[in-house]
Design a protein around this motif. Sequence first.
Motif, PDB file in Angstrom:
ATOM      1  N   ARG A 241      -8.189  -4.438   8.186  1.00  0.00           N
ATOM      2  CA  ARG A 241      -9.285  -5.016   8.966  1.00  0.00           C
ATOM      3  C   ARG A 241     -10.428  -5.421   8.047  1.00  0.00           C
ATOM      4  O   ARG A 241     -10.567  -4.914   6.938  1.00  0.00           O
ATOM      5  CB  ARG A 241      -9.832  -4.003   9.985  1.00  0.00           C
ATOM      6  N   THR A 242     -11.251  -6.317   8.540  1.00  0.00           N
ATOM      7  CA  THR A 242     -12.473  -6.708   7.851  1.00  0.00           C
ATOM      8  C   THR A 242     -13.649  -6.426   8.773  1.00  0.00           C
ATOM      9  O   THR A 242     -13.659  -6.879   9.928  1.00  0.00           O
ATOM     10  CB  THR A 242     -12.465  -8.206   7.492  1.00  0.00           C
ATOM     11  N   LEU A 243     -14.610  -5.653   8.285  1.00  0.00           N
ATOM     12  CA  LEU A 243     -15.797  -5.314   9.078  1.00  0.00           C
ATOM     13  C   LEU A 243     -17.006  -6.056   8.531  1.00  0.00           C
ATOM     14  O   LEU A 243     -17.266  -6.035   7.319  1.00  0.00           O
ATOM     15  CB  LEU A 243     -16.062  -3.811   9.050  1.00  0.00           C
ATOM     16  N   VAL A 244     -17.735  -6.697   9.450  1.00  0.00           N
ATOM     17  CA  VAL A 244     -18.918  -7.451   9.061  1.00  0.00           C
ATOM     18  C   VAL A 244     -20.091  -6.987   9.908  1.00  0.00           C
ATOM     19  O   VAL A 244     -19.998  -6.927  11.135  1.00  0.00           O
ATOM     20  CB  VAL A 244     -18.712  -8.969   9.272  1.00  0.00           C
ATOM     21  N   GLU A 245     -21.188  -6.643   9.247  1.00  0.00           N
ATOM     22  CA  GLU A 245     -22.422  -6.304   9.950  1.00  0.00           C
ATOM     23  C   GLU A 245     -23.337  -7.521   9.918  1.00  0.00           C
ATOM     24  O   GLU A 245     -23.555  -8.110   8.855  1.00  0.00           O
ATOM     25  CB  GLU A 245     -23.114  -5.119   9.272  1.00  0.00           C
ATOM     26  N   THR A 246     -23.868  -7.902  11.078  1.00  0.00           N
ATOM     27  CA  THR A 246     -24.688  -9.113  11.126  1.00  0.00           C
ATOM     28  C   THR A 246     -25.781  -9.002  12.177  1.00  0.00           C
ATOM     29  O   THR A 246     -25.592  -8.349  13.208  1.00  0.00           O
ATOM     30  CB  THR A 246     -23.820 -10.353  11.417  1.00  0.00           C
ATOM     31  N   ASN A 247     -26.932  -9.646  11.915  1.00  0.00           N
ATOM     32  CA  ASN A 247     -27.980  -9.756  12.928  1.00  0.00           C
ATOM     33  C   ASN A 247     -27.988 -11.149  13.551  1.00  0.00           C
ATOM     34  O   ASN A 247     -28.883 -11.488  14.323  1.00  0.00           O
ATOM     35  CB  ASN A 247     -29.354  -9.426  12.337  1.00  0.00           C
ATOM     36  N   ASP A 248     -26.979 -11.953  13.178  1.00  0.00           N
ATOM     37  CA  ASP A 248     -26.840 -13.301  13.725  1.00  0.00           C
ATOM     38  C   ASP A 248     -25.367 -13.552  14.061  1.00  0.00           C
ATOM     39  O   ASP A 248     -24.686 -14.343  13.405  1.00  0.00           O
ATOM     40  CB  ASP A 248     -27.342 -14.330  12.708  1.00  0.00           C
ATOM     41  N   PRO A 249     -24.866 -12.847  15.085  1.00  0.00           N
ATOM     42  CA  PRO A 249     -23.436 -12.947  15.400  1.00  0.00           C
ATOM     43  C   PRO A 249     -22.979 -14.352  15.774  1.00  0.00           C
ATOM     44  O   PRO A 249     -21.851 -14.734  15.468  1.00  0.00           O
ATOM     45  CB  PRO A 249     -23.258 -11.967  16.566  1.00  0.00           C
ATOM     46  N   ASN A 250     -23.838 -15.128  16.419  1.00  0.00           N
ATOM     47  CA  ASN A 250     -23.415 -16.475  16.838  1.00  0.00           C
ATOM     48  C   ASN A 250     -23.062 -17.357  15.647  1.00  0.00           C
ATOM     49  O   ASN A 250     -22.046 -18.070  15.660  1.00  0.00           O
ATOM     50  CB  ASN A 250     -24.517 -17.139  17.674  1.00  0.00           C
ATOM     51  N   SER A 251     -23.894 -17.307  14.603  1.00  0.00           N
ATOM     52  CA  SER A 251     -23.614 -18.117  13.412  1.00  0.00           C
ATOM     53  C   SER A 251     -22.336 -17.660  12.729  1.00  0.00           C
ATOM     54  O   SER A 251     -21.522 -18.481  12.269  1.00  0.00           O
ATOM     55  CB  SER A 251     -24.786 -18.037  12.429  1.00  0.00           C
ATOM     56  N   LEU A 252     -22.150 -16.338  12.669  1.00  0.00           N
ATOM     57  CA  LEU A 252     -20.948 -15.824  12.013  1.00  0.00           C
ATOM     58  C   LEU A 252     -19.696 -16.204  12.803  1.00  0.00           C
ATOM     59  O   LEU A 252     -18.670 -16.578  12.219  1.00  0.00           O
ATOM     60  CB  LEU A 252     -21.048 -14.308  11.847  1.00  0.00           C
ATOM     61  N   ILE A 253     -19.783 -16.099  14.117  1.00  0.00           N
ATOM     62  CA  ILE A 253     -18.636 -16.474  14.951  1.00  0.00           C
ATOM     63  C   ILE A 253     -18.277 -17.943  14.729  1.00  0.00           C
ATOM     64  O   ILE A 253     -17.105 -18.307  14.638  1.00  0.00           O
ATOM     65  CB  ILE A 253     -18.954 -16.197  16.436  1.00  0.00           C
ATOM     66  N   GLN A 254     -19.289 -18.774  14.602  1.00  0.00           N
ATOM     67  CA  GLN A 254     -19.037 -20.190  14.341  1.00  0.00           C
ATOM     68  C   GLN A 254     -18.302 -20.378  13.019  1.00  0.00           C
ATOM     69  O   GLN A 254     -17.358 -21.171  12.908  1.00  0.00           O
ATOM     70  CB  GLN A 254     -20.359 -20.964  14.330  1.00  0.00           C
ATOM     71  N   LYS A 255     -18.723 -19.632  11.989  1.00  0.00           N
ATOM     72  CA  LYS A 255     -18.062 -19.728  10.691  1.00  0.00           C
ATOM     73  C   LYS A 255     -16.608 -19.261  10.771  1.00  0.00           C
ATOM     74  O   LYS A 255     -15.717 -19.849  10.142  1.00  0.00           O
ATOM     75  CB  LYS A 255     -18.816 -18.880   9.660  1.00  0.00           C
ATOM     76  N   LEU A 256     -16.376 -18.209  11.536  1.00  0.00           N
ATOM     77  CA  LEU A 256     -15.008 -17.707  11.685  1.00  0.00           C
ATOM     78  C   LEU A 256     -14.119 -18.752  12.352  1.00  0.00           C
ATOM     79  O   LEU A 256     -12.983 -18.999  11.925  1.00  0.00           O
ATOM     80  CB  LEU A 256     -15.001 -16.412  12.496  1.00  0.00           C
ATOM     81  N   ILE A 257     -14.656 -19.378  13.379  1.00  0.00           N
ATOM     82  CA  ILE A 257     -13.890 -20.407  14.090  1.00  0.00           C
ATOM     83  C   ILE A 257     -13.619 -21.591  13.168  1.00  0.00           C
ATOM     84  O   ILE A 257     -12.507 -22.153  13.152  1.00  0.00           O
ATOM     85  CB  ILE A 257     -14.646 -20.849  15.354  1.00  0.00           C
ATOM     86  N   GLU A 258     -14.609 -21.978  12.371  1.00  0.00           N
ATOM     87  CA  GLU A 258     -14.423 -23.090  11.430  1.00  0.00           C
ATOM     88  C   GLU A 258     -13.344 -22.772  10.400  1.00  0.00           C
ATOM     89  O   GLU A 258     -12.664 -23.675   9.899  1.00  0.00           O
ATOM     90  CB  GLU A 258     -15.746 -23.390  10.714  1.00  0.00           C
ATOM     91  N   ASN A 259     -13.183 -21.477  10.086  1.00  0.00           N
ATOM     92  CA  ASN A 259     -12.149 -21.058   9.146  1.00  0.00           C
ATOM     93  C   ASN A 259     -10.845 -20.696   9.851  1.00  0.00           C
ATOM     94  O   ASN A 259      -9.961 -20.071   9.242  1.00  0.00           O
ATOM     95  CB  ASN A 259     -12.648 -19.857   8.325  1.00  0.00           C
ATOM     96  N   LYS A 260     -10.771 -21.075  11.128  1.00  0.00           N
ATOM     97  CA  LYS A 260      -9.563 -20.865  11.937  1.00  0.00           C
ATOM     98  C   LYS A 260      -9.194 -19.381  12.048  1.00  0.00           C
ATOM     99  O   LYS A 260      -8.019 -19.015  12.068  1.00  0.00           O
ATOM    100  CB  LYS A 260      -8.393 -21.668  11.362  1.00  0.00           C
TER     101      LYS A 260
END
Length: 285
Positions: A241-260
């Motif tokens: 698993r990969t764990l990411v801590e973020t205070n801006d989940p929306n931006s990170l989710i967008q990056k994840l989607i862009e990376n498929k």
Amino acid sequence: MVVKVENLKKLYGKFEALKGISFEVEEGEVFSLLGPNGAGKTTTVEILIGLREKSEGKIYYFNKEMEKIDKKIKSVIGVSLQKTELFRELTVIETLKLFRSFYKDGYDPYEVLEKIELVEKEKERVKNLSGGQFQRLVVGLSFINDPKIIFLDEPTTGLDPQSRRKIWDIILEFKDKRKTIFLTTHYMEEAQFLSDRVCIIDNGEIIALDTPQKLIENSNLETIIEIDGVYEKFGKIIGNRTLVETNDPNSLIQKLIENKIENFTVRHPTLEDVFLKLTGKELRD
């Protein structure tokens, strides 16, 4: 106060297994000691129940300092260790009766049989019990003397979820009766669900002690995104698993989607995340 330790140390030659830990356990609470393998959990338990000698420090039971854990204290504590050997040819009820005979006071063996839900296995030999049934018997033996404090050292390790939950029910029943439970566990959700307070120990030192909720609140952890798979550029790798801590989940989710990357979960931090942040390890490490 049921148990108190001050500056407890344990040395094996030059190796310090415990480096001077201090804590108190109150009446009627579930107090959990958490730490990775080799942190000092079992050493602490074994000193408190009299199986090992301390190197330094003070131990108090019921506000009285104990240089050694004497028979009087042993008569009012119950113990379930990680590895327990029983007479395999005895039946379940014979085993309960045998252990009950060691104490002046305690529960009727048949009452314990009902509490651990092994009535149908009353005449079954210990050697024929399943893992979950055997562990419930061991837990039953730990409270057959109606102790004031019960030490449970990883009582549910290796059990299926149903068997684990039955032991949780036993623990909660005794908590309702104002019994004190000293628990070590390899299951973080178990600690978070059962514990009034959690003490995290690593390399023989206490690094945090508080209620599960306060440990989470004081960790300053942000939203956690847990990704299935290994993606080093996004966060910390834990197993597969990969764990990411973020205070801006929306931006990170967008990056994840862009990376498929689509297999991920967004959640609030848990006690496991706190443990990982404090120790850099998973609980089972």
